[in-house]
Design an enzyme around this catalytic site. Structure first.
Site, PDB file in Angstrom:
ATOM      1  CB  SER A 268       1.855 -44.426  21.242  1.00 48.31           C
ATOM      2  OG  SER A 268       1.250 -45.259  20.259  1.00 48.31           O
TER       3      SER A 268
ATOM      4  CE1 TYR B  72       2.402 -40.511  17.593  1.00 43.75           C
ATOM      5  CE2 TYR B  72       1.642 -42.766  17.331  1.00 43.75           C
ATOM      6  CZ  TYR B  72       1.645 -41.583  18.037  1.00 43.75           C
ATOM      7  OH  TYR B  72       0.895 -41.466  19.184  1.00 43.75           O
TER       8      TYR B  72
END
Length: 260
Positions: free
Chosen positions: A138, A151
């Site tokens: 990501s 995250y």
């Protein structure tokens, strides 16, 4: 190379599911892996892919998955999509259980798969010239943002795993690729991150012209796997045009500035 077989994790929804569809359309044999057997059954009926239900955070379940893959044939590619985010808390307010889950799902699960599948991938590479390990990380691995620390940390750890692995495998015909998407509008990622709040999840994408779709990422994954065997795409960062950087997102129609 005929009858290449890819193992695609996270196959029950989103990018993983789209990747199964795209690879099948390109002639790959695919084994879709995810926790939800009912969704996998529907995907198998639609695409002809094989499927195996497995919780990648469970040692015994992963051992059973590896045994089944060993039994059923060669593996030419691992496409590790499974993972996810939970929560948007500040560091000081973090739910440690959410952070533990994110590390387990994004990092430790990836290590289990790599360790278990490398013998199969090496065997294939020796016979056919090369094999692939491709990881969907990501842009959260590249840039921190408020409320994203858990995250950010998990995806950054996964990205470092991938980059170290590429160096550890130097000299072997094993390609290690990383695809790092920015904003992707899928049915579940943000919904799960926000605890099932559908209104809040849709607000994340409100006004953004053409966020990425799962199919966009799947097309890039397929391109990387189908590239000539001597070509390695180390890191592909992809975003919608409306997202110029992790923190810079245009809401509203994209328009060319008027010429004066």
């Amino acid at each position: 190379m005929a009858n290449r077989r890819a193992v695609v994790t996270g196959a029950s929804s989103g990018i993983g599911q789209a990747t199964v569809r795209v690879l099948r359309s390109r002639g790959w044999d695919v084994v879709g892996v995810a926790r939800r057997a009912d969704r996998l059954a529907a995907l198998s009926a639609e695409t002809g892919a094989s499927t195996i239900a497995c919780d990648l955070t469970d040692d015994a379940a992963v051992a059973a998955l590896l045994a089944e893959l060993e039994r059923t044939g060669p593996v030419h590619a691992l496409v590790q999509v499974a993972g996810g985010a939970r929560g948007t808390d500040r560091v000081e307010d973090a739910e440690l259980a959410d952070w533990q889950w994110m590390y387990d799902a994004n990092v430790l699960a990836t290590q289990r798969l790599v360790a278990g599948l490398l013998p199969l991938l090496r065997r294939t590479a020796d016979a056919d010239g090369h094999a692939d390990l491709l990881f969907v990380t990501s842009t959260a691995a590249q840039t921190a943002y408020p409320g994203g620390a858990g995250y950010n940390a998990a995806k950054a750890a996964e990205a470092m795993l991938v980059r170290a692995l590429r160096q550890e495998l130097n000299g072997e015909p094993l390609r290690v690729a990383e695809v790092a998407p920015g904003m992707v509008h899928t049915e579940e990622f943000t919904l799960n991150r926000l605890g099932g709040d559908a209104v809040a999840a849709e607000a994340v994408y409100s006004g953004v012209e053409a966020p990425l779709l799962a199919e966009d990422v799947a097309d890039v994954i397929a391109y990387a796997l189908d590239a000539p065997g001597h070509v390695n795409l180390d890191l592909i960062t992809m975003r919608p045009v409306a997202q110029s950087a992790q923190h810079l997102l245009a809401r509203g129609p994209l328009r060319v500035r008027p010429v004066e």
